[in-house]
Design an enzyme around this catalytic site. Structure first.
Site, mmCIF file in Angstrom:
data_model
loop_
_atom_site.group_PDB
_atom_site.id
_atom_site.type_symbol
_atom_site.label_atom_id
_atom_site.label_comp_id
_atom_site.label_asym_id
_atom_site.label_seq_id
_atom_site.Cartn_x
_atom_site.Cartn_y
_atom_site.Cartn_z
ATOM 1 N N CYS A 98 0.871 -0.997 -0.014
ATOM 2 C CA CYS A 98 -0.180 -0.194 0.043
ATOM 3 C C CYS A 98 0.822 1.218 -0.004
ATOM 4 O O CYS A 98 1.432 1.419 -1.040
ATOM 5 C CB CYS A 98 -0.996 0.042 1.131
ATOM 6 N N HIS A 185 -3.607 -5.058 0.637
ATOM 7 C CA HIS A 185 -3.039 -5.408 2.077
ATOM 8 C C HIS A 185 -3.337 -6.813 2.284
ATOM 9 O O HIS A 185 -4.304 -7.506 2.901
ATOM 10 C CB HIS A 185 -4.111 -4.875 3.179
ATOM 11 N N GLU A 187 -1.929 -8.461 4.922
ATOM 12 C CA GLU A 187 -1.828 -8.634 6.461
ATOM 13 C C GLU A 187 -3.186 -8.494 6.956
ATOM 14 O O GLU A 187 -3.657 -8.786 8.193
ATOM 15 C CB GLU A 187 -0.720 -7.876 7.044
#
Length: 237
Positions: A98, A185, A187
């Protein structure tokens, strides 16, 4: 052999989410613990001015997401760019997600800016247009959780598009065997994305908010991206 990864944390998560999620560095640790390539991690919050000790070297440096603009003038961004450029010139491997994806594109000669497409939130599907030995498990497409209003709009010279969509043409890129970045993302987990959407509902507008919440019914491929990243770092070791 276990890889040593330096996580450069470029934000603090919202205070009301800290108790459950701790921070982006910890979220990445939890993600990478679920993939098969052995690795250990050290987290440094660069917003607070924390960096590895001078002379300490890692197998890769990962730049996290942030609410800051990669093209912004926050006082901690210039030192981070200088640190990353030094590591790049030494031949270190760099990973970006990002904000990190956008910052590394900018640093290496590309362009990032506010996207005319508006906010990207919820889950998003990308086509995978590259083939490489580190892309295991193989995939023709990726679904990732996203939260961004900026995008990379021009790649560094010599970079290869790894994943793309009509909404985000440069959603992932590779620069030689040294840099690998993703706009999405890996994560994130669904509950964290849902909490972010609720906190940002007024800024997003009802239509964008509702479409994003509805999209959370889809699974995402964060674990695949995590394995790709670690295999990318491990190649040549």
């Amino acid at each position: 052999m276990s890889l040593r990864i330096c996580i450069l944390e470029t934000d603090h998560i919202r205070p009301e989410l800290v108790e459950r999620y701790q921070g982006y560095g910890r979220m990445f640790e939890q993600l990478f613990e679920r993939q098969p390539v052995p690795a250990s991690f050290e987290i440094f919050n660069v917003v607070e001015g924390h960096y590895p000790p001078a002379g300490e070297r890692y197998d890769a440096y990962l730049v996290t997401g942030s609410k800051a603009d990669s093209f912004g003038s926050d006082p901690w961004i210039a030192p981070l760019k200088a640190f990353l450029l030094a590591r790049y010139n030494e031949g270190a491997k760099l990973l970006g997600v990002c904000f990190g994806h956008q910052l590394l594109a900018l640093l290496l000669g590309g362009k990032a800016e506010r996207a005319h497409q508006g906010w990207g939130v919820g889950t998003h599907q990308y086509s995978v247009g590259a083939k490489a030995s580190w892309m295991a498990p193989a995939a023709d497409g990726l679904t990732l959780l996203i939260s961004h209003q900026d995008q990379v709009t021009a790649l560094p010279e010599g970079a290869t598009v790894v994943a793309s969509s009509a909404f985000c043409p440069f959603a992932a890129f590779q620069l030689n065997d040294q840099v690998l970045c993703f706009q999405g993302h890996p994560e994130f987990v669904h509950d964290y994305s849902r909490a972010l959407l609720e906190l940002r509902q007024m800024n997003l507008g009802e239509q964008v908010y509702k479409a994003a919440v509805d999209s959370l019914v889809h699974d995402h491929d964060g674990a695949t991206v995590a394995e790709w990243m670690m295999r990318f770092v491990a190649q040549g070791k």
